[in-house]
Motif scaffolding. Structure first.
Motif, mmCIF file in Angstrom:
data_model
loop_
_atom_site.group_PDB
_atom_site.id
_atom_site.type_symbol
_atom_site.label_atom_id
_atom_site.label_comp_id
_atom_site.label_asym_id
_atom_site.label_seq_id
_atom_site.Cartn_x
_atom_site.Cartn_y
_atom_site.Cartn_z
ATOM 1 N N THR A 173 0.888 -1.135 0.038
ATOM 2 C CA THR A 173 -0.074 -0.162 -0.160
ATOM 3 C C THR A 173 0.951 1.083 -0.157
ATOM 4 N N ASP A 178 1.096 2.533 -5.171
ATOM 5 C CA ASP A 178 -0.299 3.197 -5.298
ATOM 6 C C ASP A 178 -0.329 3.876 -6.496
ATOM 7 N N SER A 182 -1.674 0.951 -8.603
ATOM 8 C CA SER A 182 -3.059 0.956 -8.489
ATOM 9 C C SER A 182 -3.822 2.043 -9.189
ATOM 10 N N LYS A 183 -3.108 3.268 -9.319
ATOM 11 C CA LYS A 183 -3.888 4.410 -9.975
ATOM 12 C C LYS A 183 -3.634 4.171 -11.390
#
Length: 338
Positions: A173, A178, A182-183
């Protein structure tokens, strides 16, 4: 213990076994070239450390493997197997006096002699941005390692930098994961680490995007490193990393083998042996100011080595068009050249 002593003190060095091992080393080298991640680390280490011992691959090169001989192995054995140069450890249902008794009984023939450490000078740090493309045909994915030299394990600033790096890219995380995964979905994984050892090691970031997204990923990672170095950690990042490292420490000393391996490394690297027991408390004591100072002192976004295993004709034009790499030094080397 008797078997171990017999192997260490009275090796036979059979010629046929040496030739078999030489063939196995060559085969391992061929296998390594099929693994893009291993290739990436191999070329990164040579480019970063140069002639320093850390720049030499443990598995050797085709040329160095051919130069191995029984006579050289025997000479190494005579030179290095000395009482002051040997560390023996044990873990399990064994008391210290029992181990001492076993060693006294079986290692009486061990020659006297001092500890024989190879002096480890600090290699020259990279200056400017350097892009090393390890050219391998038909790659649909790029294995990328970006980094530079970092402080030695014994350096007082190592721990604050280690915690700050964990906060930046050491967990699933973390900011790096991220932003990259993730983005934007540029790479399935994205991690940052500071390695350790007896001498100066490396800070590095690892990502593995598709060939088409290689330039975009590198541009993003360079921006993230620069923001991290200049602006420091975001609110909550330090505390999360400290909590993660404190809890995760238990897994690094979970088995007797884990504890023995760690204590042996500490001894060889001249680290305090209480590192094992004091680590959680020392991590918790790292302050935001210490982390900021470590970043300011040791993270240099303008001086990074970017090593990638990729197909050069696919990625080179797009990399040369990245504004952040406008003044970078580019080099392309064949994947099987080292």
């Amino acid at each position: 213990c008797g078997l171990l002593a017999d192997v260490l003190l009275r090796p036979e060095f059979p010629l046929d076994e040496a030739e078999r091992l030489r063939r196995e080393l060559h085969a391992s080298l061929d296998d390594m070239r099929d693994d893009d991640s291993s290739l990436m680390h191999r070329f990164f280490a040579r480019a970063l450390y140069g002639d320093h011992p850390y720049g030499r691959p443990v598995g050797g090169t085709a040329e160095s493997i051919d130069q191995l001989s029984v006579l050289a192995a025997q000479a190494w054995h005579r030179h290095y197997l000395k009482r002051g140069n040997l560390v023996v450890g044990a873990a399990g249902d064994l008391k210290p006096d029992e181990l001492e008794s076993l060693l006294s009984r079986h290692f009486t023939a061990l020659p006297d002699g001092p500890r024989l450490d190879v002096p480890l000078k600090v290699p020259p740090p990279p200056r400017g941005l350097r892009v090393l493309i390890v050219d391998k045909p038909e790659r649909t994915q790029s294995q990328i390692l970006i980094g530079h030299l970092a402080p030695a394990w014994r350096d007082p600033s190592y721990l604050p930098l280690y915690v700050a790096t964990t906060a930046f890219g050491g967990t699933f995380t973390a900011r790096l994961m991220d932003e990259v995964r993730s983005k934007r979905g540029l790479s399935y994984g994205a991690s940052a680490r500071v390695s350790n050892g007896r001498g100066v090691r490396a800070f590095s970031v690892n990502v593995f995007p598709s060939a088409e997204q290689t330039a975009e990923t590198i541009e993003l990672v360079l921006r993230l490193i620069s923001e991290w170095a200049h602006d420091g950690l975001r609110p909550g990042e330090l505390e999360f990393a400290q909590s993660f490292l404190q809890k995760n420490h238990a897994f690094s000393i979970q088995t007797p083998e884990d504890r023995l391996g760690l204590r042996t490394r500490l001894h060889v690297c001249d680290m305090p042996l209480d590192h094992v027991t004091t680590f959680p408390a020392r991590v918790a004591a790292v302050t935001p100011e210490q982390a900021r100072q470590a970043l300011a002192q040791h993270i240099h976004p303008q001086d990074l080595l970017i090593t990638l295993v990729a197909t050069a004709k696919t990625v080179l034009p797009s990399l040369q068009a990245v504004p952040a790499l406008r003044d970078a030094q580019f080099e392309v080397v064949p994947y099987d050249s080292y």
